[in-house]
Design an enzyme around this catalytic site. Sequence first.
Site, PDB file in Angstrom:
ATOM      1  N   LEU A 141       0.842  -1.189   0.000  1.00 35.13           N
ATOM      2  CA  LEU A 141       0.000   0.000   0.000  1.00 35.13           C
ATOM      3  C   LEU A 141       0.886   1.252   0.000  1.00 35.13           C
ATOM      4  O   LEU A 141       1.004   1.959   0.987  1.00 35.13           O
ATOM      5  CB  LEU A 141      -0.934  -0.020   1.216  1.00 35.13           C
ATOM      6  CG  LEU A 141      -2.092   0.963   1.212  1.00 35.13           C
ATOM      7  CD1 LEU A 141      -3.038   0.688   0.046  1.00 35.13           C
ATOM      8  CD2 LEU A 141      -2.856   0.883   2.521  1.00 35.13           C
ATOM      9  N   HIS A 142       1.534   1.506  -1.134  1.00 31.01           N
ATOM     10  CA  HIS A 142       2.380   2.691  -1.273  1.00 31.01           C
ATOM     11  C   HIS A 142       1.511   3.871  -1.708  1.00 31.01           C
ATOM     12  O   HIS A 142       0.278   3.791  -1.666  1.00 31.01           O
ATOM     13  CB  HIS A 142       3.537   2.411  -2.241  1.00 31.01           C
ATOM     14  CG  HIS A 142       3.101   2.001  -3.611  1.00 31.01           C
ATOM     15  ND1 HIS A 142       2.885   2.901  -4.626  1.00 31.01           N
ATOM     16  CD2 HIS A 142       2.814   0.775  -4.127  1.00 31.01           C
ATOM     17  CE1 HIS A 142       2.495   2.255  -5.712  1.00 31.01           C
ATOM     18  NE2 HIS A 142       2.441   0.957  -5.430  1.00 31.01           N
ATOM     19  N   ALA A 143       2.119   4.968  -2.112  1.00 34.72           N
ATOM     20  CA  ALA A 143       1.390   6.221  -2.363  1.00 34.72           C
ATOM     21  C   ALA A 143       0.260   6.096  -3.387  1.00 34.72           C
ATOM     22  O   ALA A 143      -0.850   6.582  -3.142  1.00 34.72           O
ATOM     23  CB  ALA A 143       2.360   7.312  -2.791  1.00 34.72           C
ATOM     24  N   GLU A 171      -2.179  -2.911 -10.560  1.00 33.55           N
ATOM     25  CA  GLU A 171      -0.726  -2.909 -10.741  1.00 33.55           C
ATOM     26  C   GLU A 171      -0.179  -4.183 -11.352  1.00 33.55           C
ATOM     27  O   GLU A 171       0.928  -4.189 -11.854  1.00 33.55           O
ATOM     28  CB  GLU A 171      -0.023  -2.673  -9.399  1.00 33.55           C
ATOM     29  CG  GLU A 171      -0.292  -1.304  -8.833  1.00 33.55           C
ATOM     30  CD  GLU A 171       0.491  -1.027  -7.568  1.00 33.55           C
ATOM     31  OE1 GLU A 171       0.645   0.147  -7.269  1.00 33.55           O
ATOM     32  OE2 GLU A 171       0.921  -1.981  -6.890  1.00 33.55           O
TER      33      GLU A 171
END
Length: 127
Positions: A49-51, A125
């Site tokens: 859970l990155h930006a 992604e």
Amino acid sequence: MSTRVSGVGYRVSGNCNSLRPDTRNAETRDTRRMPSASRDIIVSNKLGLHARPAMQFVDLANQFKSDIKVTKFGEEPGEADGKSVMEMIILAATEGTKMRIDADGEDAAEAVEKLVGLFESKFGEED
């Protein structure tokens, strides 16, 4: 659906052996319960859970009236307002992290369903 609960609690009076109904502010107490929904998920995308996925989550969460809370379990547990990108990023949820999405409000079930869908799609992604 709402559930009605009693507006009268109890308070200790005097010698701690007598309980009397506590009717103070009973007429102003909100006794309606908002609909709620929750679901456990596991972060499955490789980058966690990155930006970018955090922003996707927050953008979607802000489309709902319900309050959204995200709880991270594991070695470094945490809790975040699902409508705050900074709080979501600070959770630092990596691949394999167990989390729970909770929503409280009139559109709670729909909110949780859509937000879980983001995790299930790996935020677009991966194939």
